[in-house]
Write a protein that holds these residues in place. Structure first.
Motif, PDB file in Angstrom:
ATOM      1  N   SER A 141      44.615  34.614  36.975  1.00 13.92           N
ATOM      2  CA  SER A 141      45.071  34.372  35.069  1.00 13.92           C
ATOM      3  C   SER A 141      44.094  34.872  34.470  1.00 13.92           C
ATOM      4  N   LEU A 142      42.789  34.420  34.322  1.00 13.03           N
ATOM      5  CA  LEU A 142      41.530  34.586  33.724  1.00 13.03           C
ATOM      6  C   LEU A 142      41.892  36.044  33.377  1.00 13.03           C
ATOM      7  N   ARG A 143      42.076  36.767  34.315  1.00 15.02           N
ATOM      8  CA  ARG A 143      42.320  38.547  33.685  1.00 15.02           C
ATOM      9  C   ARG A 143      43.144  38.864  32.915  1.00 15.02           C
ATOM     10  N   TYR A 144      44.380  38.234  33.576  1.00 17.24           N
ATOM     11  CA  TYR A 144      45.566  38.321  32.671  1.00 17.24           C
ATOM     12  C   TYR A 144      45.588  38.383  30.970  1.00 17.24           C
ATOM     13  N   ILE A 145      44.746  36.973  30.567  1.00 14.91           N
ATOM     14  CA  ILE A 145      44.439  36.474  30.014  1.00 14.91           C
ATOM     15  C   ILE A 145      43.172  37.480  28.629  1.00 14.91           C
ATOM     16  N   ALA A 146      42.008  37.922  29.779  1.00 18.59           N
ATOM     17  CA  ALA A 146      41.329  38.863  29.062  1.00 18.59           C
ATOM     18  C   ALA A 146      42.482  40.006  28.489  1.00 18.59           C
ATOM     19  N   ILE A 147      43.407  41.059  29.189  1.00 14.79           N
ATOM     20  CA  ILE A 147      44.091  41.777  28.918  1.00 14.79           C
ATOM     21  C   ILE A 147      45.084  41.645  27.314  1.00 14.79           C
ATOM     22  N   ASN A 148      45.238  40.144  27.564  1.00 12.64           N
ATOM     23  CA  ASN A 148      45.792  39.497  26.167  1.00 12.64           C
ATOM     24  C   ASN A 148      45.620  39.916  24.839  1.00 12.64           C
ATOM     25  N   ILE A 149      43.737  38.705  25.857  1.00 12.40           N
ATOM     26  CA  ILE A 149      43.505  39.303  24.153  1.00 12.40           C
ATOM     27  C   ILE A 149      42.748  40.294  22.937  1.00 12.40           C
ATOM     28  N   GLY A 150      42.594  41.477  24.020  1.00  8.25           N
ATOM     29  CA  GLY A 150      42.498  42.554  23.640  1.00  8.25           C
ATOM     30  C   GLY A 150      44.235  43.314  22.887  1.00  8.25           C
ATOM     31  N   ALA A 151      45.155  43.152  23.596  1.00 10.22           N
ATOM     32  CA  ALA A 151      46.345  43.305  23.163  1.00 10.22           C
ATOM     33  C   ALA A 151      46.398  42.194  21.546  1.00 10.22           C
ATOM     34  N   SER A 152      45.799  41.268  21.756  1.00 14.83           N
ATOM     35  CA  SER A 152      46.706  40.466  20.188  1.00 14.83           C
ATOM     36  C   SER A 152      46.178  40.700  18.984  1.00 14.83           C
ATOM     37  N   VAL A 153      44.872  41.876  19.868  1.00 10.95           N
ATOM     38  CA  VAL A 153      43.989  42.844  17.999  1.00 10.95           C
ATOM     39  C   VAL A 153      44.589  43.434  18.022  1.00 10.95           C
ATOM     40  N   GLY A 154      44.237  44.362  19.727  1.00  8.84           N
ATOM     41  CA  GLY A 154      45.136  45.410  19.426  1.00  8.84           C
ATOM     42  C   GLY A 154      46.145  46.248  18.142  1.00  8.84           C
ATOM     43  N   PRO A 155      47.123  45.940  18.907  1.00  5.23           N
ATOM     44  CA  PRO A 155      48.194  46.739  17.100  1.00  5.23           C
ATOM     45  C   PRO A 155      48.572  45.992  16.486  1.00  5.23           C
ATOM     46  N   LEU A 156      47.863  45.004  16.137  1.00  2.00           N
ATOM     47  CA  LEU A 156      48.056  45.234  14.866  1.00  2.00           C
ATOM     48  C   LEU A 156      47.034  46.319  13.668  1.00  2.00           C
ATOM     49  N   GLY A 316      57.707  34.657  31.277  1.00  3.14           N
ATOM     50  CA  GLY A 316      58.370  35.445  32.267  1.00  3.14           C
ATOM     51  C   GLY A 316      56.767  36.229  32.888  1.00  3.14           C
ATOM     52  N   GLU A 317      56.959  36.727  31.698  1.00  2.00           N
ATOM     53  CA  GLU A 317      55.394  36.960  32.328  1.00  2.00           C
ATOM     54  C   GLU A 317      54.119  36.443  32.120  1.00  2.00           C
ATOM     55  N   ILE A 318      53.966  34.937  32.200  1.00  3.66           N
ATOM     56  CA  ILE A 318      52.649  34.287  32.201  1.00  3.66           C
ATOM     57  C   ILE A 318      53.050  34.385  33.970  1.00  3.66           C
ATOM     58  N   LEU A 319      54.318  33.696  33.821  1.00  6.05           N
ATOM     59  CA  LEU A 319      54.583  33.806  35.472  1.00  6.05           C
ATOM     60  C   LEU A 319      54.747  34.489  36.609  1.00  6.05           C
ATOM     61  N   SER A 320      54.840  36.223  36.008  1.00  4.85           N
ATOM     62  CA  SER A 320      55.069  37.006  36.780  1.00  4.85           C
ATOM     63  C   SER A 320      53.331  37.415  37.425  1.00  4.85           C
ATOM     64  N   PHE A 321      52.904  37.896  36.351  1.00  9.11           N
ATOM     65  CA  PHE A 321      51.038  39.172  36.771  1.00  9.11           C
ATOM     66  C   PHE A 321      50.340  37.762  37.288  1.00  9.11           C
ATOM     67  N   PRO A 322      49.694  37.426  37.419  1.00 10.09           N
ATOM     68  CA  PRO A 322      49.453  36.420  37.858  1.00 10.09           C
ATOM     69  C   PRO A 322      49.447  35.780  39.286  1.00 10.09           C
ATOM     70  N   SER A 323      50.757  35.392  39.067  1.00 10.84           N
ATOM     71  CA  SER A 323      51.609  35.478  40.644  1.00 10.84           C
ATOM     72  C   SER A 323      51.372  36.574  41.852  1.00 10.84           C
ATOM     73  N   SER A 324      51.650  37.612  40.944  1.00  9.87           N
ATOM     74  CA  SER A 324      51.432  39.238  42.201  1.00  9.87           C
ATOM     75  C   SER A 324      50.379  39.801  42.374  1.00  9.87           C
ATOM     76  N   SER A 325      49.546  39.360  41.455  1.00 14.12           N
ATOM     77  CA  SER A 325      47.513  39.390  42.352  1.00 14.12           C
ATOM     78  C   SER A 325      48.319  39.203  43.243  1.00 14.12           C
ATOM     79  N   LEU A 326      47.958  37.268  43.039  1.00 13.45           N
ATOM     80  CA  LEU A 326      47.992  36.563  44.317  1.00 13.45           C
ATOM     81  C   LEU A 326      48.661  36.252  45.623  1.00 13.45           C
ATOM     82  N   LEU A 327      49.892  37.398  45.384  1.00 10.33           N
ATOM     83  CA  LEU A 327      50.843  37.910  46.328  1.00 10.33           C
ATOM     84  C   LEU A 327      49.476  38.743  47.099  1.00 10.33           C
ATOM     85  N   ILE A 328      49.804  39.632  46.530  1.00 11.13           N
ATOM     86  CA  ILE A 328      48.972  40.765  47.339  1.00 11.13           C
ATOM     87  C   ILE A 328      47.191  40.590  47.792  1.00 11.13           C
ATOM     88  N   ASP A 329      46.784  39.373  47.265  1.00 10.40           N
ATOM     89  CA  ASP A 329      45.877  39.069  47.529  1.00 10.40           C
ATOM     90  C   ASP A 329      46.077  38.252  49.152  1.00 10.40           C
TER      91      ASP A 329
END
Length: 404
Positions: A141-156, A316-329
């Motif tokens: 989840s922290l990894r996905y947050i890290a992705i989106n911290i960058g994504a919150s500034v990058g597009p602007l 939808g992303e919040i529920l799906s992305f970390p869950s997919s990483s945990l599933l593979i793990d």
């Protein structure tokens, strides 16, 4: 207060924090660049299908390279694979600023996709290697947050540069990735020497192992279909908004930043609830919300509808992305973690085909019907994730019985 902060940081290995900080910087640079590639190419008067092909080359190569890269990281170690991938990524972005022919963009985006496919599963596997099982949902989840911290500034920043000097974004992004490679080499030179359980499994043997995992197969099939929907955001959504909403470039930038901000604010609170359910169950709910978001994009003629659609899409992303990483793990043995994370990249078939299919529909039936058809296709993911959840529950029950 100081002890509490120190205790929070001590719960994860220092290499994990290096990867999380690097993710913020590198993904921020990438989001500053790649979402606007479709707009940049459209200004060259290229056909929507050609633009979709260019955007889709990155996930196509990711499909091919992810499994190979993950397997190589299991066999030869995480660090060398990650460093090679980062240097290749830096080279690709820097080259974007130098080329003129649209065919070079296809080739460079293919190289970029190959490098990303080597780095992403390897980095996720390394995080799993260095984190205890009970804390892996939090670290993903922290990894996905890290992705989106960058994504919150990058597009602007990207929106501003896209209207002034688009090539400068490629130069900045390439430089950041190159610096990331240098810092990663220095910081993890010693601490990751024994982080990976290396094995001598061949590529064909690894493929046969993952091929027999039914839960993984259902996850990949469902992932392919929902990835078709996800891919529209970076490829055909900006083109659709150009025709349906005023001041679409600024709206698109705000939508991307809103997506990132909602993830940053809600991902950790959501992860506490998500730990109580099976990963596949969370992915089913996530798919439903994603589909509703896509339909909202299709019918958006005002900023309000588009923003509501992005909020639902993001849930939808919040529920799906970390869950997919945990599933593979959870599915992978320790010595095959990289291979499994690499195998999960086969879902990028949808990310490759999605922009092309969406571009074709956009040119033939218009934006509204294009997003309706894409949403219907994404419905199939719910069936596959549900089947995968059933298989996984049966497998866990059998494992418990054997232990008794």
């Amino acid at each position: 207060m100081q002890k509490r902060i120190r205790s929070y940081f001590d719960q994860f290995h220092q290499t994990v924090w290096v990867l999380l900080i690097g993710t913020v910087l590198s993904r921020g640079a990438a989001f500053m660049t790649m979402p606007f590639l479709a707009i940049y190419l459209s200004r060259q008067d290229l056909h929507p299908i050609f633009i979709g092909l260019t955007i889709g080359m990155s996930p196509l190569m990711g499909t091919i390279g992810g499994f190979i890269g993950g397997h190589l990281s299991d066999r030869y170690g995480r660090k060398p694979i990650m460093l090679i991938a980062l240097i290749g990524t830096a080279f690709s972005y820097l080259s974007f600023a130098l080329v003129e022919s649209p065919y070079w963009f296809i080739l460079l985006n293919a190289v970029l996709g190959l490098c990303n496919s080597f780095f992403e599963p390897t980095a996720q596997a390394l995080m799993g290697d260095l984190t205890s099982k009970e804390k892996r949902m939090k670290v993903y989840s922290l990894r996905y947050i890290a992705i989106n911290i960058g994504a919150s500034v990058g597009p602007l920043i990207g929106a501003f540069l896209a209207m002034t000097n688009a090539k400068l974004t490629f130069l900045i992004t390439g430089t950041i990735y190159f610096l990331y490679a240098i810092i990663l080499y220095i910081m993890i030179k010693k601490v990751t020497a024994s982080a990976v359980i290396k094995n001598k499994t061949t590529l064909s043997q690894a493929f046969n192992i993952v091929k027999k995992d039914r839960a993984l197969r259902f996850f990949i099939l469902g992932g392919i279909l929902i990835a078709i929907g996800y891919s529209q955001v970076e490829s055909n959504l900006p083109q659709h908004l150009t025709d349906s909403v005023e001041n679409s470039v600024m709206l698109y930038s705000i939508l991307l930043s809103l997506n990132a901000i909602v993830v940053v604010l809600l991902q950790l609170p959501f992860s506490t609830v998500m730990e109580k359910y099976q990963p596949m169950q969370m992915m089913v709910v996530g798919s439903i919300l994603t589909i509703i978001g896509l339909l909202s994009f299709g019918f958006a003629t005002t900023w309000t509808v588009a923003i509501i659609g992005m909020v639902l899409f993001t849930f939808g992303e919040i529920l799906s992305f970390p869950s997919s990483s945990l599933l593979i793990d959870q599915l992978a043995e320790d010595h095959l973690r990289g291979t499994y994370f690499g195998a999960s990249q086969f879902r990028n078939v949808g990310s490759f085909g999605g922009p092309i299919l969406g571009g074709f529909l956009l040119s033939q039936v218009g934006g509204v019907m294009a997003f309706v058809i894409i949403s219907i296709i994404c419905l199939g993911s719910i069936a596959f994730f549900s089947l995968g959840n059933r298989v996984n529950q049966i497998k866990e029950t059998e494992d418990i019985t054997l232990d008794i």
